[in-house]
Scaffold this motif. Structure first.
Motif, PDB file in Angstrom:
ATOM      1  N   UNK A   1       0.803  -1.210   0.000  1.00 20.71           N
ATOM      2  CA  UNK A   1       0.000   0.000   0.000  1.00 20.71           C
ATOM      3  C   UNK A   1       0.842   1.268   0.000  1.00 20.71           C
ATOM      4  N   UNK A   2       2.147   1.130  -0.078  1.00 23.48           N
ATOM      5  CA  UNK A   2       3.022   2.287   0.027  1.00 23.48           C
ATOM      6  C   UNK A   2       3.395   2.823  -1.350  1.00 23.48           C
ATOM      7  N   UNK A   3       3.210   4.130  -1.527  1.00 25.70           N
ATOM      8  CA  UNK A   3       3.623   4.766  -2.777  1.00 25.70           C
ATOM      9  C   UNK A   3       5.142   4.793  -2.850  1.00 25.70           C
ATOM     10  N   UNK A   4       5.674   4.736  -4.076  1.00 26.53           N
ATOM     11  CA  UNK A   4       7.123   4.787  -4.261  1.00 26.53           C
ATOM     12  C   UNK A   4       7.475   5.811  -5.328  1.00 26.53           C
ATOM     13  N   UNK A   5       8.677   6.374  -5.208  1.00 27.24           N
ATOM     14  CA  UNK A   5       9.159   7.357  -6.173  1.00 27.24           C
ATOM     15  C   UNK A   5      10.664   7.206  -6.323  1.00 27.24           C
ATOM     16  N   UNK A   6      11.158   7.426  -7.522  1.00 28.99           N
ATOM     17  CA  UNK A   6      12.597   7.353  -7.777  1.00 28.99           C
ATOM     18  C   UNK A   6      12.978   8.354  -8.861  1.00 28.99           C
ATOM     19  N   UNK A   7      14.199   8.803  -8.827  1.00 25.07           N
ATOM     20  CA  UNK A   7      14.709   9.772  -9.806  1.00 25.07           C
ATOM     21  C   UNK A   7      14.793   9.117 -11.182  1.00 25.07           C
ATOM     22  N   UNK A   8      14.368   9.854 -12.206  1.00 25.38           N
ATOM     23  CA  UNK A   8      14.467   9.375 -13.587  1.00 25.38           C
ATOM     24  C   UNK A   8      15.165  10.457 -14.418  1.00 25.38           C
ATOM     25  N   UNK A   9      16.419  10.717 -14.084  1.00 26.76           N
ATOM     26  CA  UNK A   9      17.165  11.821 -14.688  1.00 26.76           C
ATOM     27  C   UNK A   9      17.522  11.589 -16.152  1.00 26.76           C
ATOM     28  N   UNK A  10      17.345  10.346 -16.647  1.00 29.29           N
ATOM     29  CA  UNK A  10      17.648  10.043 -18.050  1.00 29.29           C
ATOM     30  C   UNK A  10      16.379   9.829 -18.874  1.00 29.29           C
TER      31      UNK A  10
ATOM     32  N   UNK B   1      10.576  12.092 -12.219  1.00 31.92           N
ATOM     33  CA  UNK B   1      10.567  10.948 -11.315  1.00 31.92           C
ATOM     34  C   UNK B   1       9.650   9.854 -11.853  1.00 31.92           C
ATOM     35  N   UNK B   2       9.988   8.598 -11.514  1.00 34.51           N
ATOM     36  CA  UNK B   2       9.072   7.473 -11.707  1.00 34.51           C
ATOM     37  C   UNK B   2       8.229   7.355 -10.439  1.00 34.51           C
ATOM     38  N   UNK B   3       6.910   7.341 -10.603  1.00 36.55           N
ATOM     39  CA  UNK B   3       6.012   7.375  -9.447  1.00 36.55           C
ATOM     40  C   UNK B   3       4.994   6.253  -9.548  1.00 36.55           C
ATOM     41  N   UNK B   4       4.808   5.529  -8.444  1.00 34.59           N
ATOM     42  CA  UNK B   4       3.809   4.462  -8.383  1.00 34.59           C
ATOM     43  C   UNK B   4       2.934   4.666  -7.155  1.00 34.59           C
ATOM     44  N   UNK B   5       1.620   4.662  -7.361  1.00 36.80           N
ATOM     45  CA  UNK B   5       0.674   4.877  -6.263  1.00 36.80           C
ATOM     46  C   UNK B   5      -0.335   3.735  -6.191  1.00 36.80           C
ATOM     47  N   UNK B   6      -0.141   2.775  -5.274  1.00 32.48           N
ATOM     48  CA  UNK B   6      -1.167   1.750  -5.051  1.00 32.48           C
ATOM     49  C   UNK B   6      -2.409   2.393  -4.425  1.00 32.48           C
ATOM     50  N   UNK B   7      -3.543   1.764  -4.582  1.00 33.42           N
ATOM     51  CA  UNK B   7      -4.797   2.281  -4.028  1.00 33.42           C
ATOM     52  C   UNK B   7      -5.046   3.723  -4.464  1.00 33.42           C
TER      53      UNK B   7
ATOM     54  N   UNK C   1       3.592   6.159 -13.434  1.00 35.80           N
ATOM     55  CA  UNK C   1       4.054   6.988 -14.537  1.00 35.80           C
ATOM     56  C   UNK C   1       5.028   8.048 -14.072  1.00 35.80           C
ATOM     57  N   UNK C   2       5.155   9.090 -14.880  1.00 34.76           N
ATOM     58  CA  UNK C   2       6.107  10.166 -14.581  1.00 34.76           C
ATOM     59  C   UNK C   2       5.474  11.247 -13.721  1.00 34.76           C
ATOM     60  N   UNK C   3       6.278  11.801 -12.837  1.00 40.59           N
ATOM     61  CA  UNK C   3       5.888  12.934 -12.006  1.00 40.59           C
ATOM     62  C   UNK C   3       7.051  13.903 -11.980  1.00 40.59           C
ATOM     63  N   UNK C   4       6.763  15.219 -11.956  1.00 35.77           N
ATOM     64  CA  UNK C   4       7.891  16.136 -11.891  1.00 35.77           C
ATOM     65  C   UNK C   4       7.535  17.599 -11.913  1.00 35.77           C
TER      66      UNK C   4
ATOM     67  N   UNK D   1       3.877  21.645 -13.146  1.00 34.43           N
ATOM     68  CA  UNK D   1       3.962  20.365 -12.451  1.00 34.43           C
ATOM     69  C   UNK D   1       3.179  19.320 -13.241  1.00 34.43           C
ATOM     70  N   UNK D   2       3.536  18.056 -13.071  1.00 35.35           N
ATOM     71  CA  UNK D   2       2.799  17.002 -13.755  1.00 35.35           C
ATOM     72  C   UNK D   2       2.886  15.690 -12.978  1.00 35.35           C
ATOM     73  N   UNK D   3       1.872  14.874 -13.191  1.00 39.23           N
ATOM     74  CA  UNK D   3       1.834  13.531 -12.635  1.00 39.23           C
ATOM     75  C   UNK D   3       1.275  12.608 -13.691  1.00 39.23           C
ATOM     76  N   UNK D   4       1.067  11.329 -13.374  1.00 37.08           N
ATOM     77  CA  UNK D   4       0.498  10.404 -14.347  1.00 37.08           C
ATOM     78  C   UNK D   4      -0.877  10.887 -14.841  1.00 37.08           C
TER      79      UNK D   4
END
Length: 207
Positions: A28-37, A55-61, A99-102, A117-120
């Motif tokens: 249930x935990x959202x995750x995010x990571x740098x996607x500098x490329x 960033x790569x962003x994943x949001x369960x629920x 998807x992407x967030x940034x 700003x943007x998100x999926x």
């Protein structure tokens, strides 16, 4: 003997399926990571548009949660009353959003850059922000999280990136993963932009 083997096989498969189901339900935990490329970053660089933190962003629920993404601006240590730009969205029709967030800044070295700003599947329209002249100002920017995937706990505010400007002769390289260090540069530098994110269980915006 064959009958017992079949029973054991069934139990083994059943346990695997059950374990898999339990693992998925607790994810249930959202995750995010740098996607500098990313392709978005490369496009910004190739066209010399400005700065993009991606960033790569994943949001369960995602159908139950609310995402708040915003940028705080500090001038001479003083925080603006309102966020420089902000994006809030949630109650997705999808169970999982990925998807992407940034945050992007077009023409940062001018007196009237554009920010967005943007998100999926969601974004803000680029808006002009007023800022002091960049004459004789040094600037730098970097991510505030590392290359590894980071978990975003519910209700936790996380610093994702920082942009800095100063009229002094130099800008010190600092550890932006240390929130105390971020507070110090806010006090020391002339202008600081801080990109933050927070996940809530419902639309509660307390920036």
């Amino acid at each position: 003997m064959i009958k017992n083997y079949s029973i054991y096989s069934f139990i083994f498969i059943f346990v695997l399926v059950l374990s898999s189901g339990c693992s998925h339900s607790n994810d249930k935990t959202a995750t995010i990571s740098v996607n500098s490329d990313s392709k978005y970053v490369k496009t910004f660089e190739e066209l010399n548009l400005g700065i993009l933190f991606d960033f790569d962003f994943t949001l369960p629920n995602a159908d139950e949660n609310w995402v708040n993404l915003w940028v705080e601006r500090y001038n001479n240590g003083e925080k603006d009353i309102k966020p420089l730009t902000q994006l809030s969205y949630g109650n997705s029709p999808n169970k999982v959003e990925k998807g992407s967030m940034g945050f992007g800044m077009i023409n940062p070295n001018t007196d009237a850059p554009l920010v967005f700003l943007y998100g999926p599947d969601v974004r803000t329209q680029p808006q002009i922000i007023e800022k002091e002249s960049n004459t004789n100002r040094l600037s730098t920017w970097d991510y505030a999280i590392g290359e590894e995937e980071v978990e975003l706990e519910m209700g936790e505010t996380k610093i994702l990136a920082v942009y800095r400007e100063t009229e002094s002769d130099s800008l010190l390289t600092v550890d932006l993963q240390d929130e105390e260090t971020v507070k110090e540069i806010i006090e020391q530098d002339d202008t600081v932009l801080v990109l933050k994110v927070k996940i809530d269980e419902k639309n509660v915006n307390k920036n």
